[in-house]
Design an enzyme around this catalytic site. Sequence first.
Site, PDB file in Angstrom:
ATOM      1  CG  ASP A 120      -1.969  -1.104   1.180  1.00  0.00           C
ATOM      2  OD1 ASP A 120      -1.786  -2.072   0.396  1.00  0.00           O
ATOM      3  OD2 ASP A 120      -2.979  -0.997   1.905  1.00  0.00           O
ATOM      4  CE  LYS A 167      -5.190   1.915   2.606  1.00  0.00           C
ATOM      5  NZ  LYS A 167      -4.062   1.198   3.236  1.00  0.00           N
ATOM      6  CE  LYS A 206      -6.793  -1.342   2.723  1.00  0.00           C
ATOM      7  NZ  LYS A 206      -5.434  -1.805   3.054  1.00  0.00           N
TER       8      LYS A 206
END
Lengths: 795, 325
Positions: free
Chosen positions: B162, B225, B261
């Site tokens: 991430d 995300k 996400k």
Amino acid sequence: MSANQVKEIFETMDYGVAMEDRSEADKWLKSHSKGFKHFIGGKWIDAGEEFKINNPENGEILGKAKAADKEVIDMAVTSAQAGLKTWQGLSCFERAKYLYAIARLIQKNARLFAVLESLDNGKSIRETRDADIPTAIRHFYYHAGMAQILDKEFKDYEAIGIVGQIIPWNFPFLMLAWKIAPAIAAGNAVILKPAEETPLTSILFAEICVEAGIPDGVINIVQGDGVTGGLITEHKDIKKIAFTGSTEIGKLIRKNTAGTGKTLTLELGGKSPFIIFDDADIDSAVEGIVDSIWFNQGEVCCAGSRLLVQEGVKDKVITKLTTRMNKLRLGSPLDKTIDMGTVVNDTQLKRITDMVNDAVKDGATIIQLENCPDKGCYYRPTILTDVYSSSAIVNNEIFGPVLTVQSFRSPDEAVELANNSKYGLAANIWSDNINMALDVAPKIKSGVVWINSANLFDASCGFGGYKESGFGREGGFEGMYAYLKPRYLSKLKPAKEITTITKTGKLDNNQIDETAKMYIGGKQARPDGNYNMDILNPKGLLVGEVGLGSRKDIRNAVEAAKSAYKSWNNSAHHLRAQIIYYIAENLDKRSDEFAKRIVDMTGCSAKDAKLEVETSIKRIFSYGAYCDKFEGRVHTPPMKAIAIAMQESIGAIGMICPNENPLLGFISLVMPAIAMGNTAIIIPSEQYSLSATDFYQILECSDLPAGVINIVTGNHSDLIKTLAEHDNLDALWCFSNDKKLSQITEELSIGNLKQTWVNNGMERNLFNEDEYLEKEYLMHSTQVKNIWVPYGEQI
Amino acid sequence: MVELHTISDNHAHKRNEGTELNLDWIDDIYVNLNAVERRTKTITTRRAVKKANQAAWLLKAVTCIDLTTLSGDDTVERVKRLCNKAKFPVSRHLLEELGLPNITTGAICVYHEMVETAVKALEGTNIPVAAVSTGFPHGLSPMSTKLAEIKASVKAGAKEIDIVITRSHVLTQNWQALYDEVKAYREACGDAHLKSIIATGELATMRNVAKASMISMMAGADFIKTSTGKESTNANLNVSMIMVRMMREYLEQTGFKIGYKPAGGISKAKDILGYQFLMKEELGNEWLQPDLFRIGASSLLGDIERQLEHFVTGRYSAANRHPIG
């Protein structure tokens, strides 16, 4: 619970059903199983022919009611008279408290209202719960406030009296709120008739009125169909009719009430454009379409049913829209997982089906949602492409979830297509360019414009149409005037009958013999028929001659007024003011001459004539002043949006002047109209036309553009018919001494449903500022357009 | 030991290869926030799931959770406890009654320091370890350090990385720099999947959110995300709507399916249903599965467990009746 069940859903990820509990509604229905009654004078009246109330999902009988007959309506009127007296005896504060109590009680019963509405109409519980009922509650709260400030804010106005209100089945309770709240806030008593398809929530509302202790007779609710509606519109003691429904019935009401002195608010049909420019947020615009044509099954008068999309993004929009449409869910109206319920009944279902089938026969390509329940009054969301301006489906209101798609190349073409309709209720403009959106919004002839949004409503913002979508506004300050009338009206006396004078000779006024011409399109014009009319003074002496106007002169004058309208309306307010001041200046220079002419024609004293000229000059000045000061409002509804309530001109207005005060009568009508950007076709005082024809010399030297004021002299009773029937004329004001002409004006106006303003043969003292409210004239010269501008950028 | 299922290694779709930097696509982006908010508002009112449907949806959500701990006081034991919760996210008796005894969370998400611990703790399962990286949460370390950090985490066994973008590239509209940065991260990831955290709360406008999402996808992000969880504003349905619409746009342009996400601030079962409705309505059922949908959360799981227990027993539950993660 079975483990397999969860496991299966875990794979399919289906929503299942989530039914709203209807047990409270069933209890309520059961308590009324003997039949619903009329609510009159605080009592429940059981009379009339029985009819059944169906649930459009499955035909279930929800109850029965009876259609009010003449006897019942008479009873309602009698009760309303008593109610009106009580109600007007209360202070603003006391009336406000009652409206507040109603709002509170609806709020307390909101869910029951929502469930009943859904059962009765077939619309989804989500919409009744989240839109219909909350918007109605807000309407009562807002108007409780209006009731409170009535005396302060509307000093020169008073309640009209008994109001008859007829509402449709598409938003039964919201329309009830839109009608009753402002009417009683303004101090009127009401008789309301819901649609025979959807009476349930009106009954529950009546019960709430009892609980709130509303004085008997202030609110009366009768049940029935169009026949009952007709009895209401025809009753002589009902002074105002507010109707929401089809244009066809609206016109019928206009015709049947012509000449009765009743005032009207008509909220009628629409075929509203939904314009998407290539710089719009397309995904959001697609959602806008969902909120527009697939809101309430498309049974919405202001639904954006005509998609107009810029060519460059047309395919993209159709692709995205089709994908989006296929996500819609049709199902039981009480299921909380659906988007659309059923249309209201079989008749409506058949109407939609037939119209769409005809369109397809005419060559339209049809895209429809695949999934649809097989029983019940469901109609699939539908997109029709390959349709054009000449297709019937593009021009006629469908009142169903059917969208037609057309494309345009430029903003101008978008506006042209948008306005290519007899209707003018609403418009949606999607562009992320504020310059574009705010440029296009005023160019569209409709009472509501939603920028980057759709179907936003609030009690503070007026709603209502242009053209054949009706007139009058509901909501906001603009809506209150629909239920008020100027105080002076009730004091007026009938105008003097015009007596025929026989010619006895010629007035010796040391003037060269003259025949005044008409004034059309900035030119002096001989009458088409080439006949003249004598202007005689009371002794029968000939003062001069004027042209005898005919049909064709009216045709030419309307033509001239229409072609002058666009640039006059678009000219700067400051410029219009300068021209109007200049007119005053030039009249002032020639005031003696104008005064003398008045004396010569009317035989009045020199002093009176002087006063008339002076008052005229002052009045012109006044409207010069108002040019840039009679402005709109900015509404602030409870959301991230403002609504700009613009005072827009109406267009070309025909005017019939009163017989007396030939100069002041002419000035008093024509000046407010042109100050607000309208153009005028004015028929001056029939007996004393020369003041008006003298006036064109003043106009010619005051820089007034050609065609802004057009003067046609002649017989009022001959000319009025042509004006009233002219489908390109936008409004007609009749201040003739003859009451009959007021009736003709209203009766014949239905071709294009032009806005009418008539004196019903009553005389107004134009010198007395209590009887000549400039604001009233300005309001009749304008119509309110609410432009909704949502905002927000920061996360 | 029970056999644990995850779907993360079993991508049904082709991995995003990225594209050239297409600035035309960026120029064509219009976002009308007010209209987006109106749409978002009805996401949770147009749909509902009750009873068995709700239970199934919540169980699905469990499989999408990136069970996360990103605290300064994380220790090996703390991470081991969390990993065990990932393996057994819901009390076993409940899962058995619900007919889905073997579900796990979607992943474990930790700092690089804890990757090795987590990988070890999750041995024998298919639960991937995700590492926040590139100078998380601010992303202001030297580029060489950030690339080295990605490589180190991948080497330590992280299957998902991430990353955080440099917010200033967005605020100054320096799309080339943003593209180059994310592309370099993607290359450093190798086979590990890249989730691009665009930190919506620091991007000021929705147009920036949309554009940063689009650039990330062009540069090869597998997931986009919302947040680090450290910004003042976390994930919400409005930013989600924008990002998901961009994913749809990218799909239409390139054919690549991107995952989504949301992270930060999602702590109630009711909230996650809203996100699930959004994914299903805007994209489809595929985006309800863990290979295309993840939820960055920690306390959410506890609330879901309590709802599930209520569904099974008909009684309202308490937090202390469920094992903490």
